[in-house]
Design a protein around this motif. Structure first.
Motif, PDB file in Angstrom:
ATOM      1  N   THR A  46      13.476  51.280  72.760  1.00  0.00           N
ATOM      2  CA  THR A  46      13.534  52.696  73.065  1.00  0.00           C
ATOM      3  C   THR A  46      14.293  53.405  71.974  1.00  0.00           C
ATOM      4  O   THR A  46      15.141  52.848  71.288  1.00  0.00           O
ATOM      5  CB  THR A  46      14.244  52.939  74.400  1.00  0.00           C
TER       6      THR A  46
ATOM      7  N   CYS B 240       8.961  52.250  82.058  1.00  0.00           N
ATOM      8  CA  CYS B 240       9.478  53.433  81.379  1.00  0.00           C
ATOM      9  C   CYS B 240      10.982  53.285  81.171  1.00  0.00           C
ATOM     10  O   CYS B 240      11.700  52.927  82.110  1.00  0.00           O
ATOM     11  CB  CYS B 240       9.185  54.683  82.195  1.00  0.00           C
TER      12      CYS B 240
ATOM     13  N   GLU C 209      19.106  57.693  75.461  1.00  0.00           N
ATOM     14  CA  GLU C 209      18.957  57.957  76.879  1.00  0.00           C
ATOM     15  C   GLU C 209      18.044  56.946  77.533  1.00  0.00           C
ATOM     16  O   GLU C 209      17.799  57.008  78.725  1.00  0.00           O
ATOM     17  CB  GLU C 209      18.401  59.374  77.069  1.00  0.00           C
ATOM     18  N   GLY C 210      17.487  56.034  76.760  1.00  0.00           N
ATOM     19  CA  GLY C 210      16.634  55.010  77.333  1.00  0.00           C
ATOM     20  C   GLY C 210      17.438  53.803  77.752  1.00  0.00           C
ATOM     21  O   GLY C 210      18.651  53.728  77.579  1.00  0.00           O
TER      22      GLY C 210
ATOM     23  N   VAL D  25      14.742  64.576  82.846  1.00  0.00           N
ATOM     24  CA  VAL D  25      15.985  63.861  83.112  1.00  0.00           C
ATOM     25  C   VAL D  25      17.131  64.857  83.170  1.00  0.00           C
ATOM     26  O   VAL D  25      16.959  66.056  82.942  1.00  0.00           O
ATOM     27  CB  VAL D  25      16.248  62.796  82.033  1.00  0.00           C
TER      28      VAL D  25
ATOM     29  N   VAL E  81      14.935  53.834  85.813  1.00  0.00           N
ATOM     30  CA  VAL E  81      14.904  53.227  84.495  1.00  0.00           C
ATOM     31  C   VAL E  81      14.234  51.855  84.584  1.00  0.00           C
ATOM     32  O   VAL E  81      14.536  51.062  85.477  1.00  0.00           O
ATOM     33  CB  VAL E  81      16.330  53.098  83.917  1.00  0.00           C
TER      34      VAL E  81
ATOM     35  N   LEU F 126      11.799  64.142  78.382  1.00  0.00           N
ATOM     36  CA  LEU F 126      11.653  63.084  77.383  1.00  0.00           C
ATOM     37  C   LEU F 126      10.224  62.559  77.462  1.00  0.00           C
ATOM     38  O   LEU F 126       9.676  62.383  78.550  1.00  0.00           O
ATOM     39  CB  LEU F 126      12.645  61.950  77.644  1.00  0.00           C
TER      40      LEU F 126
ATOM     41  N   TYR G  32      13.148  55.561  80.804  1.00  0.00           N
ATOM     42  CA  TYR G  32      13.891  56.720  81.276  1.00  0.00           C
ATOM     43  C   TYR G  32      13.820  56.822  82.794  1.00  0.00           C
ATOM     44  O   TYR G  32      12.840  56.406  83.401  1.00  0.00           O
ATOM     45  CB  TYR G  32      13.340  58.015  80.665  1.00  0.00           C
TER      46      TYR G  32
END
Length: 466
Positions: free
Chosen positions: A106, A57, A95-96, A85, A39, A10, A59
């Motif tokens: 995100t 970030c 996915e964030g 990931v 995360v 990502l 992720y």
């Protein structure tokens, strides 16, 4: 543990940092390629035109690439890092973390993205991530990117800003040989090519006859210029060029705008601050937290603004209206290693001397450490500039646009002064007020300044408004 086939990358891009900011400079990377990040873990420290900010970030995973070296300026939306990931999230799920950084939310990763192999040595000079959002990876076959003239080709460029510089000047990146690793085109390469082209344009004679087949490289020393060379004395001076960017650039822009838009005027007065300093000494001798000179000056300013609200205002040029503001958000000039910043004490009119002292100390420490939040440096309505700390007596401050006034305070020093009809040595200070002449006339500005001086000469005057 997820298998390699279950991993996917990502890309995290520089988020919108709010306040209309469009770019930021990388100050310090907080992670290395190969690091495991959680995360919302901060991964890079950037400097905007307003403040230093740690960017988290959204992720969690392994950092597989970083985009841009420390000192590189990136526009909002440019790639920062890629993170490997685990297995893909179910359709429709992000996915964030979903957290927001000053207006940045995100979002899902692009449906199709090349993976960066972590075993390759990456310091992702990959910032070739061009204006079209594609990324240069450390693979042998670079992503095909759009060059300045629109053609496709494997042109590795250190930064989107370099690509934009070439595009705006009509420079074809395919004709350059980069001096960076693996032929990477650096900003210095583009600037050198532009200087060379400019020099060639100045020295090449314009001719009615086309010089078919003659290129700059084939030009001979006997070429006759259209005009005689410029005298030696008119050549540009050499020296060190310091970019106006980050906080320094923002200060330059704001001061220039203030001078362009605000018809300012300045008045000043000398005041006997002896009783003012005695009152502060008495407060501090009584126990409790020490009261700073700046806090007492701020308390006087808020009382003066209550009497002269015209100076706590701003001008709406489009509506042709003066907007008088209800709250006093008091800015104060603070010198740091990165330049001058103006932190803002919110609702200063509601704080007493102790609370003002504590807030000034907090903001000053944060300014010097570079940890001021954006809310700490925006929204001021009036600025207090204590330039006396630099050992000077007076100045003519430039208004902090879009405010309407700034009070300057010089150093407090012993001077001969006529006191009660006799010559005596007193603690004297020079006060100066620069004001926007659109919001008030000299009578109002003079009344404000005289009230501040009276409060310093006779602190009991201030008790009437407490």
């Amino acid at each position: 543990m997820a298998h390699a086939s279950d991993m996917h990358s990502l890309e995290f891009r520089l988020p919108d940092l709010g306040e209309g900011l469009t770019e930021a400079e990388i100050v310090r990377w907080l992670v290395e390629v190969g690091d495991l990040v959680a995360v919302d873990q901060p991964v890079v420290e950037v400097e905007t035109a307003k403040a230093m900010v740690e960017v988290p970030c959204p992720y969690g995973g392994v950092v597989t690439a970083r985009f841009g070296d420390e000192g590189t300026e990136l526009p909002v939306g440019a790639p920062l890092i890629t993170v490997a990931v685990g297995a893909s999230a179910p359709a429709g799920e992000t996915e964030g973390s979903g957290n927001v950084l000053v207006g940045y939310g995100t979002s899902q990763a692009p449906a199709r993205r090349r993976r960066v192999r972590p075993e390759q040595p990456t310091q992702a000079v990959a910032a070739a991530g061009a204006a079209n959002g594609r990324v240069r990876t450390p693979d042998a076959d670079h992503d095909r990117v759009t060059t300045a003239d629109g053609a496709d080709g494997p042109v590795p460029v250190i930064s989107p800003l370099v690509r934009r510089l070439a595009r705006e000047n009509g420079l074809d990146l395919r004709e350059l040989t980069g001096s960076g690793p693996d032929g990477l085109i650096l900003r210095a390469d583009v600037e050198y090519a532009l200087r060379a082209a400019a020099a060639h344009t100045r020295t090449t004679a314009p001719s009615a006859e086309p010089h078919t087949g003659v290129t700059p490289a084939a030009a001979t020393p006997t070429a006759v210029p259209a005009s005689p060379p410029a005298p030696t004395g008119t050549t540009a001076p050499t020296g060190t060029r310091v970019p106006l960017k980050g906080i320094r650039g923002a200060v330059a822009d704001k001061l220039s705008r203030s001078r362009r838009e605000i018809p300012d005027a300045t008045c000043w007065v000398d005041a006997d601050a002896t009783e003012f300093m005695r009152a502060r000494a008495a407060m501090n001798a009584a126990g409790g937290p020490k009261i700073s000179v700046l806090a007492l000056l701020a308390r006087i300013c808020t009382a003066a603004l209550a009497r002269y609200p015209e100076l706590n205002s701003t001008v709406d040029t489009q509506a042709r209206e003066v907007v008088r503001l209800d709250q006093v958000h008091l800015g104060f000039a603070a010198q740091t290693e990165r330049g001058l910043v103006v932190p803002v004490v919110r609702d200063a009119h509601t704080r007493d001397a102790e609370a003002l002292t504590a807030e000034f100390a907090r903001l000053t420490e944060a300014a010097r450490a570079g940890t001021l939040a954006l809310t700490d440096v925006t929204g001021g309505t009036f600025t207090l500039n204590n330039y006396g700390v630099f050992g000077v007596d007076g100045s003519t401050p430039i208004i902090n646009h879009p405010e309407a006034a700034m009070l300057g305070v010089g150093r407090i020093v012993p001077k001969p002064w006529v006191h009660e009809g006799e010559l005596a040595v007193r603690q004297v200070v020079q006060l100066s007020l620069t004001f926007d002449h659109r919001v008030c006339d000299g009578g109002t500005a003079g009344g404000f300044l005289r009230y501040v001086a009276d409060c310093m000469e006779q602190p009991a005057v201030l008790l009437r408004t407490l």
